[in-house]
Design a protein around this motif. Structure first.
Motif, mmCIF file in Angstrom:
data_model
loop_
_atom_site.group_PDB
_atom_site.id
_atom_site.type_symbol
_atom_site.label_atom_id
_atom_site.label_comp_id
_atom_site.label_asym_id
_atom_site.label_seq_id
_atom_site.Cartn_x
_atom_site.Cartn_y
_atom_site.Cartn_z
ATOM 1 N N ASP A 140 0.834 -1.188 0.000
ATOM 2 C CA ASP A 140 0.000 0.000 0.000
ATOM 3 C C ASP A 140 0.877 1.249 0.000
ATOM 4 O OD1 ASP A 140 0.879 0.336 2.630
ATOM 5 O OD2 ASP A 140 -0.988 -0.368 3.509
ATOM 6 N N LYS A 183 -6.939 -3.440 -0.690
ATOM 7 C CA LYS A 183 -7.019 -2.898 0.669
ATOM 8 C C LYS A 183 -8.449 -2.460 0.982
ATOM 9 C CE LYS A 183 -4.919 0.668 3.494
ATOM 10 N NZ LYS A 183 -4.151 1.890 3.469
ATOM 11 N N GLU A 184 -8.901 -2.713 2.198
ATOM 12 C CA GLU A 184 -10.241 -2.303 2.615
ATOM 13 C C GLU A 184 -10.321 -0.788 2.714
ATOM 14 O OE1 GLU A 184 -11.447 -4.241 6.186
ATOM 15 O OE2 GLU A 184 -11.159 -6.238 5.346
ATOM 16 N N CYS A 208 -14.789 -0.002 -2.785
ATOM 17 C CA CYS A 208 -14.029 -1.219 -3.060
ATOM 18 C C CYS A 208 -14.975 -2.409 -3.184
ATOM 19 C CB CYS A 208 -13.018 -1.464 -1.942
ATOM 20 S SG CYS A 208 -11.921 -2.854 -2.267
ATOM 21 N N TYR A 268 -0.153 -6.375 1.434
ATOM 22 C CA TYR A 268 -1.515 -6.861 1.519
ATOM 23 C C TYR A 268 -1.817 -7.745 0.318
ATOM 24 C CZ TYR A 268 -2.680 -3.122 -1.774
ATOM 25 O OH TYR A 268 -2.724 -2.293 -2.861
ATOM 26 N N ARG A 279 -11.032 -0.925 -6.825
ATOM 27 C CA ARG A 279 -10.934 -0.040 -5.661
ATOM 28 C C ARG A 279 -10.533 1.350 -6.138
ATOM 29 N NH1 ARG A 279 -7.173 1.995 -1.851
ATOM 30 N NH2 ARG A 279 -8.014 2.028 0.270
#
Length: 147
Positions: free
Chosen positions: A3, A13-14, A23, A9, A117
């Protein structure tokens, strides 16, 4: 993948609680405001991940900066890897030079689903910029047979 802060990750990514991110891999139960559907290509028109990501790349490259008064600073495709099924793009606002990160990724290599995302790097609000961008790209893909 890493990130912006350099952390590793898997997948995408959330978004977290900020409304400046959308996302497709966020849980709809945990994040109903930021969850969006993934993009799916028509397997009768595109037979491989590479073909699908080539077409997705062409749609991204055809994006018009300044549409709906967003992304006036343009964009840069940082990573394009059709073999892995991944595209990473940075979009820039015109006035303040803020950068938004957009990712397209195949998490499951055995289907026709592209996770997406779009998120602002800084701040809390984005005045609908990420939603407008994703909708613009989704509409362009629908015209090519994507769902």
């Amino acid at each position: 993948r890493k990130d912006v802060a350099g952390g590793e990750y898997i997948g995408l990514k959330e978004c977290g609680a900020a409304p400046n991110c959308f996302c497709s891999t966020d849980s709809i139960e945990d994040s109903p405001d930021t969850n969006i559907p993934p993009f799916k290509w028509d397997t009768s028109k595109l037979s491989s991940r590479q073909d699908a990501f080539q077409q997705l790349h062409e749609v991204v490259k055809a994006y018009q900066p300044g549409q709906a008064n967003i992304d006036g600073g343009g964009f840069n495709v940082v990573t394009f890897d059709p073999e892995e099924g991944y595209i990473y793009v940075q979009f820039e606002s015109l006035k303040n030079g803020y950068i938004d990160d957009v990712e397209f990724a195949m998490i499951n290599k055995d289907d026709n689903v592209v996770q997406v995302r779009s998120a602002s790097r800084l701040g809390y609000l984005d005045f609908g910029v990420n939603a407008k961008r994703i909708n613009y790209l989704a509409n362009a893909l629908r015209q090519k047979g994507w769902d």
